[in-house]
Design a protein around this motif. Structure first.
Motif: not given
Length: 306
Positions: A46-49, A73-78, A88-97, A173-181
């Protein structure tokens, strides 16, 4: 007679179409099952931009995962919070945090381990129209962040450093880094935390920095992985390949600079090419464990917060 022939011919066509449709459904179902099995066996990240994830994107760009014989495989999130949900729900094995989020997940019982610290940093950037020049000017202003994250912890540090009443700084609380910008660019937010490359794009718009996590010597970016049994040789091989690809990508970025990948950054991170071109002195390290003092800082803040 002709009508009978036409009817028989039409019936044959309909029957053939029906068989074709049923066959297509069966093949589609089998294909979905095959793809699901392959996805389950793959190592999903799981990666973010943000730039701390750039080595993963560069590794994929150069097919380093494939060359090492690993299905990664990279799974892109915002946002980091979406990455957290995925792991947390085991949809990915590795995550940026970040360490705050990771330690909180571990407190909740999720078995995680740290693959590597990252070189990410966070800036507290103020809107050029808000007249915030110092931390003390945050009173009665809106500040965008994500709860129970490094930005939340940095927000507390900013408020405490200026000796402000916490109730007087309005956390949004604004989680999406793109929306925050975008909210900063559209004058919808007074202050917010950004990492790269969004921070550089914001500063190019003449917005100002009033706090920098690097000056605090806080290194809170991290890549986490779910715990796997040591005898799970397939996962262990994938994790080793991920490390090799990550380190090789870091070497490439350090050699050629972030600007060399400006088109990739612009396309994947939704910023201008000029933004990536202007980023200098952003260096990447091979896999390295997070510093114990940063882990302890996250733990102490969480204890206090709870």
């Amino acid at each position: 007679m002709k009508k009978l022939i036409y009817l028989v011919f039409f019936a044959a066509i309909v029957a053939a179409c029906g068989q074709s449709y049923e066959e297509t459904k069966r093949i589609t179902r089998l294909e979905r099952q095959r793809l699901a099995r392959e996805d389950s066996a793959a190592l999903k990240v799981a990666v973010i931009p943000t730039l701390d994830c750039l080595p993963f994107f560069v590794a994929r760009h150069y097919n380093l995962f494939d060359s090492l014989g690993a299905d990664i495989r990279l799974k892109a999130f915002s946002s980091h919070i979406d990455c957290d949900t995925a792991i947390l729900f085991d949809r990915v094995e590795v995550a940026a945090s970040d360490l705050v989020r990771a330690e909180r997940m571990k407190d909740k019982g999720k078995k995680l381990h740290y693959l590597t610290a990252t070189d990410g940093y966070w800036l507290l950037i103020t809107n050029r129209n808000s007249r915030i020049k110092e931390l003390k000017h945050l009173a009665d202003k809106m500040m965008a962040m994500t709860r129970y994250s490094v930005t939340d912890m940095l927000g507390d540090h900013a408020v405490d450093s200026a000796k402000l009443d916490h109730e007087k700084v309005f956390r949004v609380q604004i989680n999406d880094v793109r929306i925050r910008l975008r909210m900063l660019q559209n004058n919808e937010m007074d202050a917010l935390f950004l990492t790269e490359p969004q921070a550089t794009e914001a500063l190019a718009g003449r917005h100002k920095t009033i706090m920098d996590s690097r000056k605090l010597d806080w290194k809170m970016g991290v890549i986490v992985a779910r715990e796997f049994e040591k005898n799970d040789t397939a996962r262990q091989r994938q994790l080793k390949a991920l490390e090799q690809a990550y380190d090789a990508a870091c070497d490439s970025i350090n050699k050629y600079g972030v600007a060399h990948y400006s088109q990739l950054v612009a396309r994947l991170f939704d910023v201008k090419e000029a933004t990536a071109d202007s980023i200098r002195n952003y260096k990447y390290h091979h896999y390295i464990e997070p510093r114990e003092k940063d882990i302890e800082r996250a733990r102490m803040w969480l204890k206090k917060k709870q």
